[in-house]
Scaffold this motif. Sequence first.
Motif: not given
Length: 260
Positions: A39-57
Amino acid sequence: MPRTSPLDGLRFAFGTLTVFPAKVTRWDREAARGGMLCAPLAGLAVGAASATAGLVLLFLGAGGPLAAVATVAVPAVLTRGLHLDGLADTADGLGSGKPAEDALRIMKQSDIGPFGVIALVLVLLAQAAALAQVYDTSWARGAWAAVVSATVARLAMTLAARAGVPAARPEGLGAAVAGVVPVRGALVAGVAVTAVGAAVAAAFGPYDTARTVLAVLLSLAAAEALLRHCTRRFGGVTGDVFGGLAETAATTALIVLALG
């Protein structure tokens, strides 16, 4: 029973906890055990995607608050809002003040009551506010906070699925994963996530290393307190409780990382 492979666990974790394309080929206790350990690996993937969205903005010229809202929105999208829905249902069940059977029935209803609305508003506001503050300090620290919070949110699920924690209902996701993770495996997962987090945070400096470790530990402590309360109140865990634990851990982590 066919032998469980690591891929079965990964498919279970990503297929049940995210919208990432991962076909769950097995739905038994062995696969569930591997899935909750992953489960933490799934969280890592979700976190990477959410961080990417924030950084793009941020790189497009948006400020910290807008980047924070995007960062909070992505995990909701990538989980179909299930964890937030679980948080709301858990709040309604706990807030009802009714016996366990009636509270569980309230949690199964499709509507959201006043306690659920209040919980959702406060949690989302807290997450966005904390992230906005961290983004204003450093874009890299903001991205790191997004990754840590999403990962520790799923780690809280791993620990909640440990042996000895019963299911409140005989059916549903809660029953499928309750008690599947050996206590030693849950502890190893917790230590591994904490150690990796500390190692990565060392790039920011010793203060950030200590703050990351503190964020993980306090997040797990908050989730554990809620888990114990729900177990006493409902007689065990449900899928909604797992969602509530994840959001509680994520929010606690973000608040801790925003302090100082």
